[in-house]
Write a protein that holds these residues in place. Structure first.
Motif, mmCIF file in Angstrom:
data_model
loop_
_atom_site.group_PDB
_atom_site.id
_atom_site.type_symbol
_atom_site.label_atom_id
_atom_site.label_comp_id
_atom_site.label_asym_id
_atom_site.label_seq_id
_atom_site.Cartn_x
_atom_site.Cartn_y
_atom_site.Cartn_z
ATOM 1 N N ARG A 82 -0.989 17.396 -1.683
ATOM 2 C CA ARG A 82 -0.921 16.018 -1.182
ATOM 3 C C ARG A 82 0.415 15.370 -1.564
ATOM 4 O O ARG A 82 1.054 14.701 -0.745
ATOM 5 C CB ARG A 82 -2.096 15.221 -1.742
ATOM 6 N N ARG A 115 -7.550 14.087 2.216
ATOM 7 C CA ARG A 115 -8.008 14.982 3.269
ATOM 8 C C ARG A 115 -8.397 16.362 2.759
ATOM 9 O O ARG A 115 -8.151 17.373 3.378
ATOM 10 C CB ARG A 115 -6.923 15.129 4.355
ATOM 11 N N VAL A 142 0.054 6.463 4.855
ATOM 12 C CA VAL A 142 -0.437 5.854 3.617
ATOM 13 C C VAL A 142 -1.930 6.115 3.448
ATOM 14 O O VAL A 142 -2.400 6.491 2.367
ATOM 15 C CB VAL A 142 -0.142 4.348 3.596
ATOM 16 N N LYS A 143 -2.692 5.926 4.517
ATOM 17 C CA LYS A 143 -4.134 6.151 4.456
ATOM 18 C C LYS A 143 -4.439 7.611 4.204
ATOM 19 O O LYS A 143 -5.297 7.948 3.384
ATOM 20 C CB LYS A 143 -4.793 5.690 5.755
ATOM 21 N N TRP A 144 -3.727 8.494 4.891
ATOM 22 C CA TRP A 144 -3.930 9.937 4.674
ATOM 23 C C TRP A 144 -3.627 10.302 3.231
ATOM 24 O O TRP A 144 -4.356 11.040 2.583
ATOM 25 C CB TRP A 144 -3.032 10.738 5.617
ATOM 26 N N TYR A 145 -2.530 9.774 2.710
ATOM 27 C CA TYR A 145 -2.085 10.089 1.360
ATOM 28 C C TYR A 145 -3.095 9.631 0.314
ATOM 29 O O TYR A 145 -3.332 10.318 -0.677
ATOM 30 C CB TYR A 145 -0.734 9.415 1.108
ATOM 31 N N SER A 146 -3.720 8.485 0.544
ATOM 32 C CA SER A 146 -4.689 7.958 -0.423
ATOM 33 C C SER A 146 -6.005 8.718 -0.390
ATOM 34 O O SER A 146 -6.667 8.884 -1.412
ATOM 35 C CB SER A 146 -4.938 6.468 -0.150
ATOM 36 N N LEU A 147 -6.375 9.215 0.778
ATOM 37 C CA LEU A 147 -7.653 9.932 0.894
ATOM 38 C C LEU A 147 -7.531 11.411 0.517
ATOM 39 O O LEU A 147 -8.479 12.010 0.022
ATOM 40 C CB LEU A 147 -8.195 9.811 2.325
ATOM 41 N N ASN A 177 0.179 6.396 10.079
ATOM 42 C CA ASN A 177 -0.657 5.860 8.995
ATOM 43 C C ASN A 177 -0.726 6.872 7.856
ATOM 44 O O ASN A 177 -1.791 7.240 7.393
ATOM 45 C CB ASN A 177 -2.061 5.531 9.496
ATOM 46 N N GLN A 209 10.281 0.639 5.499
ATOM 47 C CA GLN A 209 9.000 -0.040 5.357
ATOM 48 C C GLN A 209 9.144 -1.558 5.396
ATOM 49 O O GLN A 209 8.176 -2.278 5.653
ATOM 50 C CB GLN A 209 8.303 0.389 4.056
ATOM 51 N N PRO A 259 0.797 -1.231 0.000
ATOM 52 C CA PRO A 259 0.000 0.000 0.000
ATOM 53 C C PRO A 259 0.827 1.278 0.000
ATOM 54 O O PRO A 259 0.312 2.343 -0.369
ATOM 55 C CB PRO A 259 -0.822 -0.121 1.297
ATOM 56 N N TRP A 260 2.110 1.200 0.384
ATOM 57 C CA TRP A 260 2.926 2.411 0.483
ATOM 58 C C TRP A 260 3.737 2.701 -0.784
ATOM 59 O O TRP A 260 4.576 3.602 -0.781
ATOM 60 C CB TRP A 260 3.876 2.292 1.681
#
Length: 273
Positions: free
Chosen positions: A204, A197, A190-195, A188, A128, A106-107
């Motif tokens: 981003r 915000r 990775v999650k922030w980067y995908s969404l 986290n 990682q 995911p990263w």
């Protein structure tokens, strides 16, 4: 030279292993001779980037994949369009069939962001895989008994402590958040980067590059503390990261910026004191 020879001859396995050995030694030591044990296995390094590798090629597998094109030449004329298509597609597919395929990580987008400084990406990639030589890992390898963090001196040094839980890294993350005018979870990203915000695509990508740079900078600060018993001030660290990413962006960007992105970058580049 290797691809040319490998497409003509089935080269002995011993020679291919030597080629891989030279490439591996250069990656981890900068020379063709063996200097130290690699942090990450060569098999992982030869996996595609989306699977957590570096996209390098295993010499033996690549040789076999290239030689496979002669099978199609035996069936029909090599200048036939269909044969050219088979040669182009299945030569690459044959290589991936020979190697061990794993799941996509995911990263990968965060690690191989176009704005990343290459050395930042490499250290982030190793981190990682949890293969940086942190003190807890060195102790497990029998290379030392000291495990206390060189920077804070409060807890044992591990990947989780050094990059997420250490008071020093938390201070660096807080300063970086202030510079970028946004809050992101350091554990986290990775999650922030995908969404996203709610931020623009440029902001981003910029934030992701700064975060990867922060991983490199914290590791560099840790080594500096270990060698010189001196701790680099967090604000100095964050200033250097943002400066490096802004400079790389200016060198690579050829498109006009939207005003709110320009204002954001100008404000981000102001030095912390």
């Amino acid at each position: 030279m290797h691809s040319y020879c490998a497409s003509i001859f089935l080269i002995p396995t011993g020679i291919m292993k030597k080629v891989d050995s030279i490439c591996r030694n250069f990656l981890w030591g900068g020379k063709d001779a063996y200097l130290r044990s690699p942090n990450v296995s060569w098999g992982t390094c030869c996996s595609p980037m989306e699977e957590g590798g570096l996209g390098l090629q295993n010499a033996s597998h690549w040789n076999k994949a290239l030689i496979g094109k002669y099978t199609s030449w035996l069936a029909t004329k090599k200048d036939h369009v269909w044969v050219k298509w088979v040669n182009h597609v299945y030569k690459k597919a044959g290589y991936h069939w020979l190697r061990t395929q794993t799941v996509k990580v995911p990263w990968r987008f965060l690690c191989w962001n176009n704005l990343n400084v290459p050395k930042h990406s490499f250290i982030f990639w190793v981190s990682q895989h949890y293969k940086l030589l942190t003190l807890d890992r060195m102790a497990r390898m029998g290379l030392g008994s000291i495990t206390t963090c060189f920077i804070c001196g409060l807890e044992d040094e591990s990947h989780a402590h050094l990059f997420y839980n250490c008071v020093y890294s938390k201070k660096c993350v807080g300063l970086l958040q202030d510079k970028l005018q946004m809050i992101f979870p350091a554990d986290n990203m990775v999650k922030w980067y995908s969404l996203g915000r709610g931020r623009s695509g440029l902001q981003r990508i910029f934030t992701g590059a700064c975060f990867v740079g922060l991983t490199y900078a914290i590791w560099n600060a840790r080594n500096h503390a270990r060698l010189y018993s001196h701790i680099i001030a967090p604000w100095v660290l964050v200033n250097h990261i943002c400066k490096d990413i802004k400079l790389r962006f200016e060198l690579r960007n050829k498109s006009p910026l939207k005003q709110y992105d320009k204002d954001w970058i100008d404000n981000m580049s102001k030095a912390l004191i």
